[in-house]
Scaffold this active site. Sequence first.
Site, PDB file in Angstrom:
ATOM      1  N   TRP A  41       9.064 -10.310  -3.954  1.00  0.00           N
ATOM      2  CA  TRP A  41       8.269 -11.530  -4.073  1.00  0.00           C
ATOM      3  C   TRP A  41       9.162 -12.766  -4.235  1.00  0.00           C
ATOM      4  O   TRP A  41      10.139 -12.748  -4.975  1.00  0.00           O
ATOM      5  CB  TRP A  41       7.345 -11.461  -5.261  1.00  0.00           C
ATOM      6  CG  TRP A  41       6.238 -10.464  -5.312  1.00  0.00           C
ATOM      7  CD1 TRP A  41       5.491 -10.173  -6.423  1.00  0.00           C
ATOM      8  CD2 TRP A  41       5.694  -9.650  -4.263  1.00  0.00           C
ATOM      9  NE1 TRP A  41       4.527  -9.228  -6.126  1.00  0.00           N
ATOM     10  CE2 TRP A  41       4.636  -8.897  -4.798  1.00  0.00           C
ATOM     11  CE3 TRP A  41       6.009  -9.482  -2.907  1.00  0.00           C
ATOM     12  CZ2 TRP A  41       3.885  -7.989  -4.049  1.00  0.00           C
ATOM     13  CZ3 TRP A  41       5.281  -8.577  -2.150  1.00  0.00           C
ATOM     14  CH2 TRP A  41       4.237  -7.855  -2.715  1.00  0.00           C
ATOM     15  N   ASN A  50       1.336 -11.675   1.043  1.00  0.00           N
ATOM     16  CA  ASN A  50       1.179 -10.249   0.813  1.00  0.00           C
ATOM     17  C   ASN A  50      -0.268  -9.851   1.044  1.00  0.00           C
ATOM     18  O   ASN A  50      -1.160 -10.252   0.293  1.00  0.00           O
ATOM     19  CB  ASN A  50       1.573  -9.892  -0.620  1.00  0.00           C
ATOM     20  CG  ASN A  50       1.247  -8.448  -0.962  1.00  0.00           C
ATOM     21  OD1 ASN A  50       1.563  -7.536  -0.206  1.00  0.00           O
ATOM     22  ND2 ASN A  50       0.584  -8.238  -2.094  1.00  0.00           N
ATOM     23  N   GLU A  51      -0.514  -9.101   2.123  1.00  0.00           N
ATOM     24  CA  GLU A  51      -1.821  -8.548   2.472  1.00  0.00           C
ATOM     25  C   GLU A  51      -2.934  -9.591   2.562  1.00  0.00           C
ATOM     26  O   GLU A  51      -3.937  -9.522   1.820  1.00  0.00           O
ATOM     27  CB  GLU A  51      -2.204  -7.435   1.496  1.00  0.00           C
ATOM     28  CG  GLU A  51      -1.242  -6.270   1.520  1.00  0.00           C
ATOM     29  CD  GLU A  51      -1.717  -5.056   0.737  1.00  0.00           C
ATOM     30  OE1 GLU A  51      -1.210  -3.951   0.981  1.00  0.00           O
ATOM     31  OE2 GLU A  51      -2.615  -5.228  -0.130  1.00  0.00           O
ATOM     32  N   GLU A 108       4.774  -1.199   3.872  1.00  0.00           N
ATOM     33  CA  GLU A 108       4.328  -0.522   2.654  1.00  0.00           C
ATOM     34  C   GLU A 108       3.690   0.803   3.025  1.00  0.00           C
ATOM     35  O   GLU A 108       2.928   0.881   3.988  1.00  0.00           O
ATOM     36  CB  GLU A 108       3.270  -1.338   1.877  1.00  0.00           C
ATOM     37  CG  GLU A 108       3.774  -2.529   1.113  1.00  0.00           C
ATOM     38  CD  GLU A 108       2.680  -3.138   0.222  1.00  0.00           C
ATOM     39  OE1 GLU A 108       1.795  -2.378  -0.238  1.00  0.00           O
ATOM     40  OE2 GLU A 108       2.708  -4.349  -0.006  1.00  0.00           O
ATOM     41  N   TRP A 129       6.580   2.057  -1.032  1.00  0.00           N
ATOM     42  CA  TRP A 129       6.156   1.358  -2.243  1.00  0.00           C
ATOM     43  C   TRP A 129       6.101   2.389  -3.360  1.00  0.00           C
ATOM     44  O   TRP A 129       5.324   3.328  -3.289  1.00  0.00           O
ATOM     45  CB  TRP A 129       4.766   0.741  -2.058  1.00  0.00           C
ATOM     46  CG  TRP A 129       4.341  -0.059  -3.248  1.00  0.00           C
ATOM     47  CD1 TRP A 129       3.835   0.411  -4.429  1.00  0.00           C
ATOM     48  CD2 TRP A 129       4.405  -1.485  -3.379  1.00  0.00           C
ATOM     49  NE1 TRP A 129       3.572  -0.604  -5.287  1.00  0.00           N
ATOM     50  CE2 TRP A 129       3.916  -1.794  -4.669  1.00  0.00           C
ATOM     51  CE3 TRP A 129       4.829  -2.533  -2.562  1.00  0.00           C
ATOM     52  CZ2 TRP A 129       3.832  -3.102  -5.139  1.00  0.00           C
ATOM     53  CZ3 TRP A 129       4.740  -3.825  -3.021  1.00  0.00           C
ATOM     54  CH2 TRP A 129       4.244  -4.113  -4.301  1.00  0.00           C
ATOM     55  N   TYR A 177      -2.062   3.425   3.189  1.00  0.00           N
ATOM     56  CA  TYR A 177      -2.467   4.033   1.920  1.00  0.00           C
ATOM     57  C   TYR A 177      -3.710   4.896   2.139  1.00  0.00           C
ATOM     58  O   TYR A 177      -4.804   4.573   1.666  1.00  0.00           O
ATOM     59  CB  TYR A 177      -2.755   2.954   0.880  1.00  0.00           C
ATOM     60  CG  TYR A 177      -1.531   2.194   0.426  1.00  0.00           C
ATOM     61  CD1 TYR A 177      -0.594   2.791  -0.415  1.00  0.00           C
ATOM     62  CD2 TYR A 177      -1.309   0.889   0.845  1.00  0.00           C
ATOM     63  CE1 TYR A 177       0.534   2.105  -0.830  1.00  0.00           C
ATOM     64  CE2 TYR A 177      -0.180   0.189   0.435  1.00  0.00           C
ATOM     65  CZ  TYR A 177       0.735   0.803  -0.408  1.00  0.00           C
ATOM     66  OH  TYR A 177       1.860   0.122  -0.825  1.00  0.00           O
TER      67      TYR A 177
END
Length: 439
Positions: A101, A216-217, A334, A376, A294
């Site tokens: 980040w 981020n996303e 990720e 991740w 995920y």
Amino acid sequence: MATSESDSFFLDPKMIGKKGFFFYVMVCLALMVLKHGVVVSGQEFVRVSGNRFMLNGRPFYSNGFNAYWMMDMAADPNERDRVTEAFQQASSQGMYVVRTWAFADGGDEPLQISPGNYNENMFRALDFVVSEAKRFGVYVILSLVNNYEAYGGRKQYVQWARDQGQYLNGDDDFYRNELVRSFYKSHVRAVLTRVNTITGVAYKDEPAIFAWELMNEPRCQSDLSGNTLQNWISVMASHVKSIDSNHMLEVGLEGFYGESMQDRKQYNPGYEVGTDYITNNQVQGIDFATIHAYPDQWMSGSDEQSQLNFLQRWLESHIQDAGSVIGKPLFVTEFGRSSRLSGYNTGKRDNLYSSVYNTVYGCARSGGPCSGALFWQLLEEGMDNWDDGYEVVMSEEPSTANIIAQQSRQISSLNGASSLYARVQEMKRIMPNKPKLMN
């Protein structure tokens, strides 16, 4: 640093005659590449050519990991060694890309206290992160804002605008409101033009930075057509490139398909989030595509085999579209499996890692667009308070660590390191360890 076998081969030029000097210099340079991986002292910018990353005119592939906590750790003198240890581990194990980040908006220990007002201690911490990446020959992807409330994110930007009298309906107005957009643009400029207090190099001129990530996303579920996000990406990509023409840029997408190719929605996990993997990545100024994976979250009610089948289709469809439709490289930025979800065991996580790595390596080896994967997340020993279920502590997870190490070796070999290693070892075999002095 301990002396390695390759160090013992470096010779004092005074011991070597003119005939042997050039040869020894070339061997020493080759050994430097081997010792430090595919990145040598004096990093170069990674570029894009077609659907590949290029470094020094050669395709670049890499394994790596996420470590979002780096700036936080670097801000604490008692903890900043964690950052050094992570980069040292990355470099020694052939993981040359780390994602972290470059934001912390409002709240406790912020980077950005309020719009355009920065915490110098935190900025110096980010300086340390970048400088340590550079020192160990590792590249960093720096993400510029969060979609979620953690670390401030869109919610904090929207609140800052409300504090200045703006009427906003919700967090999705982050993408629409001009004042909020100006806050974000200001943050982009502050980070990109920051001069590192350790290296003296502006971030926009720092080759150790692999790429910028817009968010981020990003998600915009108030507009599933994708138009709102498409407009925001176009504006912000142009803004980044107007400041920094050196670095690559990516959106930060998870990879959900949208309206542009209706038939591809079959590969989504049953829902949409207002993004469009195809059109979002076709924006001018976006240099490569990203996806996250995920299946344990996205298909929580399914058994392991169903999740692995979904994962394979997810990876293959995005690889195909990156190559044939988007025409840009793809990075899996990720992926993971949580120990906190029902039915978890280490074997299931290892199966998921192996599935991702096998697909990525197979694509890269065949010259396809997928150039690497970042799991991740990596934690160092003693960082239990940073656990989120997806963490990997290498020393405590030997089977997973072995899978990661194998992938690192395999994918790094595609950069030419293996053939170079063989040539240098042959040089060492045929040459005496202590050559005679020449007349």
